[in-house]
Design a protein around this motif. Sequence first.
Motif, PDB file in Angstrom:
ATOM      1  N   TYR A  34    -105.193  -3.003  17.690  1.00  0.00           N
ATOM      2  CA  TYR A  34    -104.399  -3.649  18.894  1.00  0.00           C
ATOM      3  C   TYR A  34    -104.508  -5.143  18.726  1.00  0.00           C
ATOM      4  CZ  TYR A  34    -103.272  -4.708  23.359  1.00  0.00           C
ATOM      5  OH  TYR A  34    -102.529  -5.433  24.735  1.00  0.00           O
ATOM      6  N   LEU A  35    -105.664  -5.458  18.591  1.00  0.00           N
ATOM      7  CA  LEU A  35    -106.198  -6.892  18.481  1.00  0.00           C
ATOM      8  C   LEU A  35    -105.365  -7.806  17.297  1.00  0.00           C
ATOM      9  CD1 LEU A  35    -109.874  -7.206  19.508  1.00  0.00           C
ATOM     10  CD2 LEU A  35    -108.035  -7.810  21.051  1.00  0.00           C
ATOM     11  N   THR A  36    -105.162  -6.979  16.291  1.00  0.00           N
ATOM     12  CA  THR A  36    -104.706  -7.522  15.159  1.00  0.00           C
ATOM     13  C   THR A  36    -103.176  -7.814  15.522  1.00  0.00           C
ATOM     14  OG1 THR A  36    -106.245  -6.760  13.601  1.00  0.00           O
ATOM     15  CG2 THR A  36    -104.406  -7.409  12.695  1.00  0.00           C
ATOM     16  N   ASN A  37    -102.580  -6.653  15.921  1.00  0.00           N
ATOM     17  CA  ASN A  37    -101.348  -6.806  16.109  1.00  0.00           C
ATOM     18  C   ASN A  37    -100.796  -7.672  17.278  1.00  0.00           C
ATOM     19  OD1 ASN A  37    -100.960  -4.955  14.112  1.00  0.00           O
ATOM     20  ND2 ASN A  37    -100.909  -3.099  15.653  1.00  0.00           N
ATOM     21  N   GLU A  38    -101.478  -7.720  18.260  1.00  0.00           N
ATOM     22  CA  GLU A  38    -101.080  -8.597  19.722  1.00  0.00           C
ATOM     23  C   GLU A  38    -101.636  -9.854  19.631  1.00  0.00           C
ATOM     24  OE1 GLU A  38     -98.961  -7.403  22.002  1.00  0.00           O
ATOM     25  OE2 GLU A  38     -98.879  -5.630  20.918  1.00  0.00           O
ATOM     26  N   PHE A  39    -102.547 -10.204  18.926  1.00  0.00           N
ATOM     27  CA  PHE A  39    -103.432 -11.579  19.191  1.00  0.00           C
ATOM     28  C   PHE A  39    -103.392 -12.390  17.683  1.00  0.00           C
ATOM     29  CE2 PHE A  39    -104.691  -9.071  22.758  1.00  0.00           C
ATOM     30  CZ  PHE A  39    -104.140 -10.150  23.843  1.00  0.00           C
ATOM     31  N   ALA A  40    -102.650 -11.913  16.709  1.00  0.00           N
ATOM     32  CA  ALA A  40    -103.009 -12.292  15.521  1.00  0.00           C
ATOM     33  C   ALA A  40    -102.761 -13.927  15.468  1.00  0.00           C
ATOM     34  CB  ALA A  40    -101.766 -11.715  14.349  1.00  0.00           C
ATOM     35  N   ASN A  41    -101.745 -14.579  16.327  1.00  0.00           N
ATOM     36  CA  ASN A  41    -101.563 -15.744  16.419  1.00  0.00           C
ATOM     37  C   ASN A  41    -102.749 -16.648  17.071  1.00  0.00           C
ATOM     38  OD1 ASN A  41     -99.083 -15.555  14.953  1.00  0.00           O
ATOM     39  ND2 ASN A  41     -98.152 -15.156  17.087  1.00  0.00           N
ATOM     40  N   VAL A  42    -103.752 -15.898  17.622  1.00  0.00           N
ATOM     41  CA  VAL A  42    -104.831 -16.376  18.621  1.00  0.00           C
ATOM     42  C   VAL A  42    -105.990 -16.476  17.858  1.00  0.00           C
ATOM     43  CG1 VAL A  42    -105.935 -16.475  20.728  1.00  0.00           C
ATOM     44  CG2 VAL A  42    -103.394 -16.144  20.661  1.00  0.00           C
ATOM     45  N   ILE A  43    -106.203 -15.164  17.537  1.00  0.00           N
ATOM     46  CA  ILE A  43    -107.662 -14.860  16.742  1.00  0.00           C
ATOM     47  C   ILE A  43    -107.310 -14.392  15.307  1.00  0.00           C
ATOM     48  CG2 ILE A  43    -109.648 -13.325  16.899  1.00  0.00           C
ATOM     49  CD1 ILE A  43    -108.908 -12.732  19.873  1.00  0.00           C
ATOM     50  N   GLU A  44    -108.273 -15.152  14.474  1.00  0.00           N
ATOM     51  CA  GLU A  44    -108.036 -14.675  13.136  1.00  0.00           C
ATOM     52  C   GLU A  44    -108.505 -13.259  12.974  1.00  0.00           C
ATOM     53  OE1 GLU A  44    -110.144 -17.484  10.741  1.00  0.00           O
ATOM     54  OE2 GLU A  44    -109.088 -19.162  11.417  1.00  0.00           O
ATOM     55  N   PRO A  45    -107.709 -12.440  11.914  1.00  0.00           N
ATOM     56  CA  PRO A  45    -108.162 -11.141  11.645  1.00  0.00           C
ATOM     57  C   PRO A  45    -109.711 -11.159  11.211  1.00  0.00           C
ATOM     58  CG  PRO A  45    -105.975 -11.564  10.594  1.00  0.00           C
ATOM     59  CD  PRO A  45    -106.629 -13.109  11.138  1.00  0.00           C
ATOM     60  N   PHE A  46    -110.088 -12.030  10.430  1.00  0.00           N
ATOM     61  CA  PHE A  46    -111.704 -11.993   9.957  1.00  0.00           C
ATOM     62  C   PHE A  46    -112.466 -12.114  11.187  1.00  0.00           C
ATOM     63  CE2 PHE A  46    -115.472 -14.246   8.981  1.00  0.00           C
ATOM     64  CZ  PHE A  46    -115.911 -13.289   7.870  1.00  0.00           C
ATOM     65  N   ASN A  47    -112.281 -12.961  12.081  1.00  0.00           N
ATOM     66  CA  ASN A  47    -113.088 -12.656  13.330  1.00  0.00           C
ATOM     67  C   ASN A  47    -113.171 -11.586  14.111  1.00  0.00           C
ATOM     68  OD1 ASN A  47    -114.047 -15.452  13.130  1.00  0.00           O
ATOM     69  ND2 ASN A  47    -112.232 -16.283  14.174  1.00  0.00           N
TER      70      ASN A  47
END
Length: 211
Positions: free
Chosen positions: A42-55
């Motif tokens: 969910y975080l990867t799909n919704e906030f990919a522009n805000v949070i890096e996937p690695f984090n």
Amino acid sequence: MDVVGFEYETQYFSFHPRILIDEVYNAFYENVLYLLDQLKQYLTNEFANVIEPFNIIVQTDSLLRELVRRLDKAIDKLEVYLNGNVFKIPKYVVLQEDMIHITNSVTESDQKKLDDEIEELKQQILETRLQSSFLKSKILEQKRVLKALNEMKESLEEMISNAEQIMHSKEMCNLTLTKCTELCELMKSSFIKIPVPEAKQGSNSSMSRLT
């Protein structure tokens, strides 16, 4: 998984208490993994522009370690409570299948009688083994004798066969001799007899005068 102890409880419940606790732990752990995986997606799909996937991966892994630490503590407390208050069978409680050991306790005389019976059975087994060994040796000896008798029988049959051949040859010789004798007699009887001529009277007187 350590399942030492709780033998009587396992006999009653048909499973070791630790098995149930491990099943509860595994159920919570699998659900935690599933929920964290859903959160990560969910975080990867919704906030990919805000949070890096690695984090996102690093933070969810850190959250997993914390949840597992708390889960371990909670399961340990649950195990202590269940073992002490739910699964523990008091010492004065006797299961139905074990009542026979209390009502029919074995006395010293019964134990001695049982030992004597066991010793007698051991002696019978030993005697049976000795008899079996003796019978086996006799069977082997009979087999050797039977083999020798068969060999002797074959030798006698061969001697009889040779004797019969000799008798047959003798009969053939006698028959041949008889045939030869008959043939000779037949040949003799078939010979033509030549009469010897008699001397005349005149010839005899002439010869007398000459002399």
